[in-house]
Write a protein that holds these residues in place. Sequence first.
Motif, PDB file in Angstrom:
ATOM      1  N   GLY A  70       8.023   3.678  22.297  1.00  0.00           N
ATOM      2  CA  GLY A  70       8.358   2.300  21.963  1.00  0.00           C
ATOM      3  C   GLY A  70       7.666   1.911  20.676  1.00  0.00           C
ATOM      4  N   THR A  71       7.461   0.630  20.509  1.00  0.00           N
ATOM      5  CA  THR A  71       6.768   0.142  19.329  1.00  0.00           C
ATOM      6  C   THR A  71       5.307   0.569  19.380  1.00  0.00           C
ATOM      7  OG1 THR A  71       8.215  -1.776  19.162  1.00  0.00           O
ATOM      8  CG2 THR A  71       6.078  -1.939  18.063  1.00  0.00           C
ATOM      9  N   ILE A  72       4.835   1.075  18.275  1.00  0.00           N
ATOM     10  CA  ILE A  72       3.426   1.427  18.143  1.00  0.00           C
ATOM     11  C   ILE A  72       2.761   0.316  17.346  1.00  0.00           C
ATOM     12  CG2 ILE A  72       1.769   3.019  17.106  1.00  0.00           C
ATOM     13  CD1 ILE A  72       3.940   5.194  17.488  1.00  0.00           C
ATOM     14  N   VAL A  73       1.651  -0.177  17.859  1.00  0.00           N
ATOM     15  CA  VAL A  73       0.816  -1.117  17.117  1.00  0.00           C
ATOM     16  C   VAL A  73      -0.474  -0.369  16.820  1.00  0.00           C
ATOM     17  CG1 VAL A  73      -0.392  -3.315  17.130  1.00  0.00           C
ATOM     18  CG2 VAL A  73       1.834  -3.123  18.237  1.00  0.00           C
ATOM     19  N   TYR A  74      -0.695  -0.104  15.550  1.00  0.00           N
ATOM     20  CA  TYR A  74      -1.852   0.674  15.109  1.00  0.00           C
ATOM     21  C   TYR A  74      -2.818  -0.263  14.398  1.00  0.00           C
ATOM     22  CZ  TYR A  74      -4.544   4.488  13.094  1.00  0.00           C
ATOM     23  OH  TYR A  74      -5.559   5.347  12.758  1.00  0.00           O
ATOM     24  N   VAL A  75      -4.074  -0.273  14.840  1.00  0.00           N
ATOM     25  CA  VAL A  75      -5.088  -1.127  14.236  1.00  0.00           C
ATOM     26  C   VAL A  75      -6.011  -0.250  13.407  1.00  0.00           C
ATOM     27  CG1 VAL A  75      -6.918  -2.803  14.656  1.00  0.00           C
ATOM     28  CG2 VAL A  75      -4.981  -2.667  16.231  1.00  0.00           C
ATOM     29  N   GLY A  76      -6.134  -0.568  12.117  1.00  0.00           N
ATOM     30  CA  GLY A  76      -6.977   0.219  11.245  1.00  0.00           C
ATOM     31  C   GLY A  76      -7.763  -0.637  10.276  1.00  0.00           C
ATOM     32  N   ASP A  77      -8.850  -0.059   9.775  1.00  0.00           N
ATOM     33  CA  ASP A  77      -9.631  -0.780   8.775  1.00  0.00           C
ATOM     34  C   ASP A  77     -10.067   0.105   7.620  1.00  0.00           C
ATOM     35  OD1 ASP A  77     -11.555   0.670  10.123  1.00  0.00           O
ATOM     36  OD2 ASP A  77     -12.889  -1.022  10.464  1.00  0.00           O
ATOM     37  N   GLY A  78     -10.375   1.353   7.880  1.00  0.00           N
ATOM     38  CA  GLY A  78     -10.903   2.212   6.831  1.00  0.00           C
ATOM     39  C   GLY A  78      -9.877   3.169   6.269  1.00  0.00           C
ATOM     40  N   SER A  79     -10.259   3.845   5.191  1.00  0.00           N
ATOM     41  CA  SER A  79      -9.332   4.772   4.552  1.00  0.00           C
ATOM     42  C   SER A  79      -9.006   5.956   5.463  1.00  0.00           C
ATOM     43  CB  SER A  79      -9.887   5.244   3.211  1.00  0.00           C
ATOM     44  OG  SER A  79     -11.060   5.995   3.391  1.00  0.00           O
ATOM     45  N   GLY A  80      -9.837   6.218   6.480  1.00  0.00           N
ATOM     46  CA  GLY A  80      -9.555   7.274   7.436  1.00  0.00           C
ATOM     47  C   GLY A  80      -8.344   6.987   8.313  1.00  0.00           C
ATOM     48  N   ARG A  89       6.576   4.433  11.946  1.00  0.00           N
ATOM     49  CA  ARG A  89       7.979   4.175  11.652  1.00  0.00           C
ATOM     50  C   ARG A  89       8.175   2.716  11.245  1.00  0.00           C
ATOM     51  NH1 ARG A  89       9.247   5.474  17.648  1.00  0.00           N
ATOM     52  NH2 ARG A  89       7.544   4.016  17.616  1.00  0.00           N
ATOM     53  N   ALA A  90       9.350   2.414  10.719  1.00  0.00           N
ATOM     54  CA  ALA A  90       9.665   1.043  10.316  1.00  0.00           C
ATOM     55  C   ALA A  90       9.628   0.087  11.503  1.00  0.00           C
ATOM     56  CB  ALA A  90      11.036   0.995   9.641  1.00  0.00           C
ATOM     57  N   SER A  91       9.825   0.583  12.706  1.00  0.00           N
ATOM     58  CA  SER A  91       9.804  -0.258  13.909  1.00  0.00           C
ATOM     59  C   SER A  91       8.388  -0.504  14.431  1.00  0.00           C
ATOM     60  CB  SER A  91      10.648   0.383  15.007  1.00  0.00           C
ATOM     61  OG  SER A  91      10.130   1.667  15.331  1.00  0.00           O
ATOM     62  N   ASP A  92       7.398   0.114  13.819  1.00  0.00           N
ATOM     63  CA  ASP A  92       6.011  -0.015  14.256  1.00  0.00           C
ATOM     64  C   ASP A  92       5.285  -1.101  13.468  1.00  0.00           C
ATOM     65  OD1 ASP A  92       6.382   2.129  16.044  1.00  0.00           O
ATOM     66  OD2 ASP A  92       5.871   3.587  14.502  1.00  0.00           O
ATOM     67  N   VAL A  93       4.097  -1.452  13.942  1.00  0.00           N
ATOM     68  CA  VAL A  93       3.281  -2.488  13.300  1.00  0.00           C
ATOM     69  C   VAL A  93       1.929  -1.885  12.946  1.00  0.00           C
ATOM     70  CG1 VAL A  93       2.214  -4.767  13.567  1.00  0.00           C
ATOM     71  CG2 VAL A  93       4.430  -4.290  14.653  1.00  0.00           C
ATOM     72  N   LEU A  94       1.523  -2.064  11.702  1.00  0.00           N
ATOM     73  CA  LEU A  94       0.224  -1.606  11.232  1.00  0.00           C
ATOM     74  C   LEU A  94      -0.650  -2.826  10.976  1.00  0.00           C
ATOM     75  CD1 LEU A  94      -1.756   0.529  10.129  1.00  0.00           C
ATOM     76  CD2 LEU A  94      -0.593   0.302   7.910  1.00  0.00           C
ATOM     77  N   LEU A  95      -1.693  -2.977  11.781  1.00  0.00           N
ATOM     78  CA  LEU A  95      -2.639  -4.074  11.599  1.00  0.00           C
ATOM     79  C   LEU A  95      -3.767  -3.572  10.712  1.00  0.00           C
ATOM     80  CD1 LEU A  95      -2.811  -5.452  15.243  1.00  0.00           C
ATOM     81  CD2 LEU A  95      -1.375  -6.203  13.361  1.00  0.00           C
ATOM     82  N   VAL A  96      -3.881  -4.156   9.530  1.00  0.00           N
ATOM     83  CA  VAL A  96      -4.809  -3.697   8.505  1.00  0.00           C
ATOM     84  C   VAL A  96      -5.905  -4.729   8.307  1.00  0.00           C
ATOM     85  CG1 VAL A  96      -5.021  -3.019   6.085  1.00  0.00           C
ATOM     86  CG2 VAL A  96      -2.926  -2.502   7.340  1.00  0.00           C
ATOM     87  N   ARG A  97      -7.152  -4.302   8.510  1.00  0.00           N
ATOM     88  CA  ARG A  97      -8.273  -5.221   8.297  1.00  0.00           C
ATOM     89  C   ARG A  97      -8.390  -5.537   6.814  1.00  0.00           C
ATOM     90  NH1 ARG A  97     -14.554  -4.532  10.164  1.00  0.00           N
ATOM     91  NH2 ARG A  97     -15.172  -6.667   9.715  1.00  0.00           N
ATOM     92  N   ASP A  98      -8.435  -6.826   6.519  1.00  0.00           N
ATOM     93  CA  ASP A  98      -8.471  -7.283   5.133  1.00  0.00           C
ATOM     94  C   ASP A  98      -9.395  -8.485   5.052  1.00  0.00           C
ATOM     95  OD1 ASP A  98      -8.009  -7.766   2.482  1.00  0.00           O
ATOM     96  OD2 ASP A  98      -5.887  -8.227   2.704  1.00  0.00           O
ATOM     97  N   ASP A  99     -10.681  -8.213   4.952  1.00  0.00           N
ATOM     98  CA  ASP A  99     -11.689  -9.271   4.932  1.00  0.00           C
ATOM     99  C   ASP A  99     -12.409  -9.246   3.587  1.00  0.00           C
ATOM    100  OD1 ASP A  99     -13.734 -11.057   5.298  1.00  0.00           O
ATOM    101  OD2 ASP A  99     -14.455 -10.180   7.168  1.00  0.00           O
ATOM    102  N   PRO A 100     -12.031 -10.138   2.657  1.00  0.00           N
ATOM    103  CA  PRO A 100     -12.661 -10.151   1.339  1.00  0.00           C
ATOM    104  C   PRO A 100     -14.174 -10.369   1.394  1.00  0.00           C
ATOM    105  CG  PRO A 100     -10.751 -11.603   1.384  1.00  0.00           C
ATOM    106  CD  PRO A 100     -11.006 -11.149   2.795  1.00  0.00           C
ATOM    107  N   ASP A 101     -14.672 -10.982   2.455  1.00  0.00           N
ATOM    108  CA  ASP A 101     -16.112 -11.215   2.592  1.00  0.00           C
ATOM    109  C   ASP A 101     -16.868  -9.953   3.001  1.00  0.00           C
ATOM    110  OD1 ASP A 101     -15.711 -13.904   1.966  1.00  0.00           O
ATOM    111  OD2 ASP A 101     -15.356 -14.413   4.071  1.00  0.00           O
ATOM    112  N   THR A 102     -16.127  -8.931   3.451  1.00  0.00           N
ATOM    113  CA  THR A 102     -16.727  -7.664   3.857  1.00  0.00           C
ATOM    114  C   THR A 102     -15.992  -6.547   3.127  1.00  0.00           C
ATOM    115  OG1 THR A 102     -17.075  -8.657   6.037  1.00  0.00           O
ATOM    116  CG2 THR A 102     -17.417  -6.283   5.868  1.00  0.00           C
ATOM    117  N   PRO A 103     -16.391  -6.238   1.902  1.00  0.00           N
ATOM    118  CA  PRO A 103     -15.665  -5.235   1.104  1.00  0.00           C
ATOM    119  C   PRO A 103     -15.509  -3.889   1.791  1.00  0.00           C
ATOM    120  CG  PRO A 103     -17.240  -6.402  -0.264  1.00  0.00           C
ATOM    121  CD  PRO A 103     -17.496  -6.832   1.160  1.00  0.00           C
ATOM    122  N   SER A 104     -16.478  -3.488   2.606  1.00  0.00           N
ATOM    123  CA  SER A 104     -16.361  -2.204   3.295  1.00  0.00           C
ATOM    124  C   SER A 104     -15.243  -2.204   4.330  1.00  0.00           C
ATOM    125  CB  SER A 104     -17.690  -1.839   3.973  1.00  0.00           C
ATOM    126  OG  SER A 104     -18.004  -2.798   4.969  1.00  0.00           O
TER     127      SER A 104
END
Length: 146
Positions: A70-80, A89-104
């Motif tokens: 089914g739909t994959i929801v992938y949560v990521g933050d680092g380059s790994g 796939r286009a039907s999936d969701v990529l949750l990307v951590r984007d916190d300008p206050d925490t550059p890492s």
Amino acid sequence: FFINSFLDEEELSPLVANLCTNKSYLDESGFLRLRPYWSGEEPHGCELCPPNLCKGRVLCDDLKLLDEPGTIVYVGDGSGDFCAATRLRASDVLLVRDDPDTPSARGLVRRIARESTRHPVCAQVVHWKSAGQVQAAVRKAFHLAA
């Protein structure tokens, strides 16, 4: 350890088929310690990933176990997390951590921007800064009440 605690607290554990991360444990002093997912004797050979873990390979291996993914929801933050992001796939969701206050915490955002021509990401990309935003995005992806 940390991720499972969050999933349990937010009542999201039943939605998670597999959790792929470096192994962690509490040592005798109560400190959280990490071990590589793969040891040096068992290299994965992926040029996009660090030597300890190819999350793209793990994702593909997990998908082979499902009759109808089914739909994959992938949560990521680092380059790994980049390799796995390129395999969604286009039907999936990529949750990307984007916190300008925490550059890492912007490694994946930066890598997608830098390498999107050679290695495109097809999934719907949703930026997040807080755990509440992750929870809301997961609930939305699976059509769950808030």
